[in-house]
Design a protein around this motif. Structure first.
Motif, PDB file in Angstrom:
ATOM      1  N   PHE A   1       0.828  -1.205   0.000  1.00  0.00           N
ATOM      2  CA  PHE A   1       0.000   0.000   0.000  1.00  0.00           C
ATOM      3  C   PHE A   1       0.865   1.260   0.000  1.00  0.00           C
ATOM      4  N   LEU A   2       1.902   1.285   0.841  1.00  0.00           N
ATOM      5  CA  LEU A   2       2.734   2.483   0.957  1.00  0.00           C
ATOM      6  C   LEU A   2       3.497   2.781  -0.327  1.00  0.00           C
ATOM      7  N   THR A   3       3.848   1.762  -1.102  1.00  0.00           N
ATOM      8  CA  THR A   3       4.566   2.019  -2.353  1.00  0.00           C
ATOM      9  C   THR A   3       3.624   2.451  -3.472  1.00  0.00           C
TER      10      THR A   3
ATOM     11  N   LYS B   1      -0.097   6.423  -4.148  1.00  0.00           N
ATOM     12  CA  LYS B   1      -0.250   7.623  -4.986  1.00  0.00           C
ATOM     13  C   LYS B   1      -0.809   7.291  -6.363  1.00  0.00           C
ATOM     14  N   LEU B   2      -0.673   6.039  -6.774  1.00  0.00           N
ATOM     15  CA  LEU B   2      -1.135   5.622  -8.091  1.00  0.00           C
ATOM     16  C   LEU B   2      -2.601   5.183  -8.098  1.00  0.00           C
ATOM     17  N   LEU B   3      -3.186   5.046  -6.944  1.00  0.00           N
ATOM     18  CA  LEU B   3      -4.545   4.522  -6.829  1.00  0.00           C
ATOM     19  C   LEU B   3      -5.594   5.611  -7.036  1.00  0.00           C
ATOM     20  N   SER B   4      -6.732   5.194  -7.588  1.00  0.00           N
ATOM     21  CA  SER B   4      -7.871   6.106  -7.686  1.00  0.00           C
ATOM     22  C   SER B   4      -8.429   6.299  -6.282  1.00  0.00           C
ATOM     23  N   GLU B   5      -9.307   7.273  -6.107  1.00  0.00           N
ATOM     24  CA  GLU B   5      -9.882   7.523  -4.781  1.00  0.00           C
ATOM     25  C   GLU B   5     -10.623   6.304  -4.255  1.00  0.00           C
TER      26      GLU B   5
ATOM     27  N   GLY C   1      -8.259   0.193  -0.217  1.00  0.00           N
ATOM     28  CA  GLY C   1      -6.976  -0.231   0.340  1.00  0.00           C
ATOM     29  C   GLY C   1      -6.840   0.132   1.808  1.00  0.00           C
ATOM     30  N   LEU C   2      -7.274   1.338   2.159  1.00  0.00           N
ATOM     31  CA  LEU C   2      -7.217   1.766   3.554  1.00  0.00           C
ATOM     32  C   LEU C   2      -8.134   0.917   4.430  1.00  0.00           C
TER      33      LEU C   2
END
Length: 155
Positions: A112-114, A117-121, A127-128
């Motif tokens: 997730f940390l890597t 920034k590439l994920l959509s909202e 993911g969160l």
């Protein structure tokens, strides 16, 4: 706001890595944290049972009325059931399972940390939600207190 959450996720990852290091570097002189937690839960059960007995005595001696008795007894009974459930769950978890669970969580956090920034909202939210139960933002109005973010982690 997201940077604050990401920094908290990093802190959580480091905490889990420290726990994992403790398991991996453990020797016979280290105190078993599971046994300490078991003792604490058993003591809590004794305390709640004692409180239930006192509530019963107070009711029998007319120190409290039926409404207060039912409220107190209900609250303590729920607490007792929750602690007993937690104790049973803790007894069922072996050390190897806990290590595997922590390793799995660390791997999910790393991925997730890597990629966050590439994920959509929508994907970011999903993911969160895999490792965060809820996030509470405290911002008292009219006070000179800094806002506070509290994260409740899934176990």
């Amino acid at each position: 706001m997201m940077e604050t959450i990401i920094s908290r996720i990093n802190e959580r990852k480091h905490q889990l890595e420290a726990v994992l290091d403790e398991y991996n570097g453990r020797n016979d002189t280290l105190v078993d944290t599971k046994s300490i937690k078991l003792l604490q839960l058993e003591e809590h059960i004794k305390m709640v049972e004692k409180a239930l007995n006192k509530i019963q005595i107070l009711f029998e001696e007319d120190e409290i009325d039926i409404i207060e008795y039912r409220e107190r007894k209900s609250k303590r009974t729920i607490e007792l059931n929750n602690v007993k459930k937690e104790l049973a769950e803790l007894k069922d978890i072996s050390e190897e399972e806990e290590v595997k669970k922590n390793e799995s969580t660390i791997n999910r956090l790393n991925v997730f940390l890597t990629d966050w920034k590439l994920l959509s909202e929508e994907d970011l939210n999903e993911g969160l939600m895999t490792f965060i139960e809820k996030i509470v933002w405290y911002y008292p109005k009219g006070k000179d207190v800094n806002p506070r973010l509290e994260i409740y982690w899934k176990e």
